[in-house]
Design a protein around this motif. Structure first.
Motif, short mmCIF file in Angstrom:
data_model
loop_
_atom_site.label_atom_id
_atom_site.label_comp_id
_atom_site.label_asym_id
_atom_site.label_seq_id
_atom_site.Cartn_x
_atom_site.Cartn_y
_atom_site.Cartn_z
N LEU A 1 0.85 -1.19 0.00
CA LEU A 1 0.00 0.00 0.00
C LEU A 1 0.88 1.23 0.00
O LEU A 1 1.90 1.27 0.68
CB LEU A 1 -0.87 0.07 1.26
CG LEU A 1 -2.07 -0.83 1.37
CD1 LEU A 1 -2.64 -0.73 2.79
CD2 LEU A 1 -3.12 -0.45 0.36
N SER A 2 0.44 2.23 -0.72
CA SER A 2 1.11 3.51 -0.70
C SER A 2 0.04 4.59 -0.77
O SER A 2 -0.83 4.52 -1.65
CB SER A 2 2.06 3.62 -1.89
OG SER A 2 2.64 4.91 -1.93
N PHE A 3 0.09 5.55 0.14
CA PHE A 3 -0.91 6.62 0.18
C PHE A 3 -0.25 7.98 0.14
O PHE A 3 0.84 8.17 0.70
CB PHE A 3 -1.75 6.56 1.47
CG PHE A 3 -2.61 5.35 1.59
CD1 PHE A 3 -3.66 5.14 0.73
CD2 PHE A 3 -2.38 4.42 2.59
CE1 PHE A 3 -4.48 4.03 0.85
CE2 PHE A 3 -3.18 3.31 2.72
CZ PHE A 3 -4.24 3.11 1.85
N ARG A 4 -0.95 8.92 -0.44
CA ARG A 4 -0.57 10.33 -0.40
C ARG A 4 -1.80 11.09 0.09
O ARG A 4 -2.88 10.99 -0.50
CB ARG A 4 -0.18 10.78 -1.80
CG ARG A 4 0.43 12.14 -1.81
CD ARG A 4 1.02 12.44 -3.18
NE ARG A 4 0.70 13.83 -3.44
CZ ARG A 4 0.38 14.32 -4.61
NH1 ARG A 4 0.32 13.54 -5.67
NH2 ARG A 4 0.13 15.58 -4.76
N LEU A 5 -1.65 11.81 1.20
CA LEU A 5 -2.76 12.58 1.77
C LEU A 5 -2.80 13.94 1.09
O LEU A 5 -1.80 14.67 1.09
CB LEU A 5 -2.58 12.73 3.28
CG LEU A 5 -2.46 11.41 4.05
CD1 LEU A 5 -2.21 11.69 5.53
CD2 LEU A 5 -3.66 10.53 3.86
N LEU A 6 -3.95 14.27 0.52
CA LEU A 6 -4.10 15.50 -0.26
C LEU A 6 -4.96 16.56 0.44
O LEU A 6 -4.91 17.72 0.05
CB LEU A 6 -4.74 15.18 -1.61
CG LEU A 6 -4.05 14.11 -2.45
CD1 LEU A 6 -4.89 13.78 -3.67
CD2 LEU A 6 -2.66 14.58 -2.85
N GLY A 7 -5.76 16.14 1.39
CA GLY A 7 -6.66 17.09 2.05
C GLY A 7 -7.30 16.46 3.27
O GLY A 7 -7.03 15.31 3.61
N ASN A 8 -8.13 17.23 3.93
CA ASN A 8 -8.78 16.80 5.16
C ASN A 8 -10.18 16.26 4.89
O ASN A 8 -10.84 16.64 3.93
CB ASN A 8 -8.89 17.97 6.13
CG ASN A 8 -7.54 18.43 6.62
OD1 ASN A 8 -6.66 17.62 6.87
ND2 ASN A 8 -7.36 19.73 6.76
N VAL A 9 -10.62 15.39 5.81
CA VAL A 9 -12.00 14.92 5.85
C VAL A 9 -12.59 15.43 7.16
O VAL A 9 -12.02 15.22 8.22
CB VAL A 9 -12.07 13.38 5.79
CG1 VAL A 9 -13.51 12.91 5.92
CG2 VAL A 9 -11.44 12.86 4.51
N PHE A 10 -13.71 16.11 7.06
CA PHE A 10 -14.35 16.73 8.22
C PHE A 10 -15.53 15.90 8.70
O PHE A 10 -16.16 15.17 7.92
CB PHE A 10 -14.83 18.14 7.86
CG PHE A 10 -13.70 19.08 7.51
CD1 PHE A 10 -13.02 19.77 8.50
CD2 PHE A 10 -13.31 19.24 6.19
CE1 PHE A 10 -11.97 20.62 8.17
CE2 PHE A 10 -12.27 20.09 5.85
CZ PHE A 10 -11.60 20.78 6.85
N ALA A 11 -15.85 16.05 9.99
CA ALA A 11 -17.01 15.38 10.56
C ALA A 11 -18.25 15.70 9.74
O ALA A 11 -18.41 16.81 9.25
CB ALA A 11 -17.21 15.83 12.01
N SER A 12 -19.08 14.71 9.59
CA SER A 12 -20.39 14.74 8.91
C SER A 12 -20.29 14.73 7.39
O SER A 12 -21.32 14.77 6.72
CB SER A 12 -21.28 15.88 9.40
OG SER A 12 -20.91 17.12 8.83
N GLU A 13 -19.09 14.64 6.83
CA GLU A 13 -18.96 14.54 5.38
C GLU A 13 -19.19 13.09 4.94
O GLU A 13 -19.12 12.15 5.73
CB GLU A 13 -17.59 15.01 4.91
CG GLU A 13 -17.41 16.51 5.04
CD GLU A 13 -16.15 17.02 4.42
OE1 GLU A 13 -16.25 17.98 3.63
OE2 GLU A 13 -15.06 16.48 4.71
N ARG A 14 -19.44 12.93 3.65
CA ARG A 14 -19.60 11.61 3.03
C ARG A 14 -18.29 11.31 2.30
O ARG A 14 -17.92 12.02 1.36
CB ARG A 14 -20.76 11.63 2.05
CG ARG A 14 -21.05 10.29 1.42
CD ARG A 14 -22.36 10.39 0.59
NE ARG A 14 -22.90 9.09 0.34
CZ ARG A 14 -22.88 8.48 -0.85
NH1 ARG A 14 -22.34 9.10 -1.91
NH2 ARG A 14 -23.40 7.29 -0.99
#
Length: 123
Positions: free
Chosen positions: A69-82
């Motif tokens: 597995l290899s991941f790149r984090l591009l942004g945030n996920v906020f509470a209550s999002e889908r």
């Protein structure tokens, strides 16, 4: 391939913060997130976002072993999002399946991208 988390839960973020011993207040206190200019709601942990992709792979390849597995984090996920984890097979080599994987937030776009290699379980 898809795996949907709807909604991403602030309560689960608090539980995961405790499990990970992660006291970062952006996962716990929306006022801190606001004060930092990062939004209005608490922010999901990066490992949780990546786990949604892993859950998608496990569902898509129930008899497979995730070899890489290899991941790149591009942004945030906020509470209550889908959040919607997805992927596609790019190629096969021998018995390995090589995939491009991602996590999108509905209405905002891609927040995680990466690659995965899955092999069948040897029985």
């Amino acid at each position: 391939m898809r795996f949907v988390v709807d909604p991403v839960s602030a309560e689960k973020m608090a539980e995961l913060a405790e499990v990970l011993n992660d006291p970062n207040p952006i996962h716990l206190d929306p006022l801190v997130v606001q004060r930092l200019g990062m939004g209005e709601r608490v922010i999901n942990q990066g490992p949780a976002n990546c786990s949604y992709v892993v859950n998608m792979l496990r569902a898509a390849f129930p008899d497979g072993v995730i070899e890489a597995l290899s991941f790149r984090l591009l942004g945030n996920v906020f509470a209550s999002e889908r959040a919607i984890a997805g992927g596609e097979i790019e190629r096969r080599s021998g018995d390995a399946v090589h995939c491009r994987v991602w996590l999108d937030v509905e209405g905002r776009g891609r927040v995680v991208e990466g690659t995965a290699t899955i092999r069948p379980t040897i029985r």
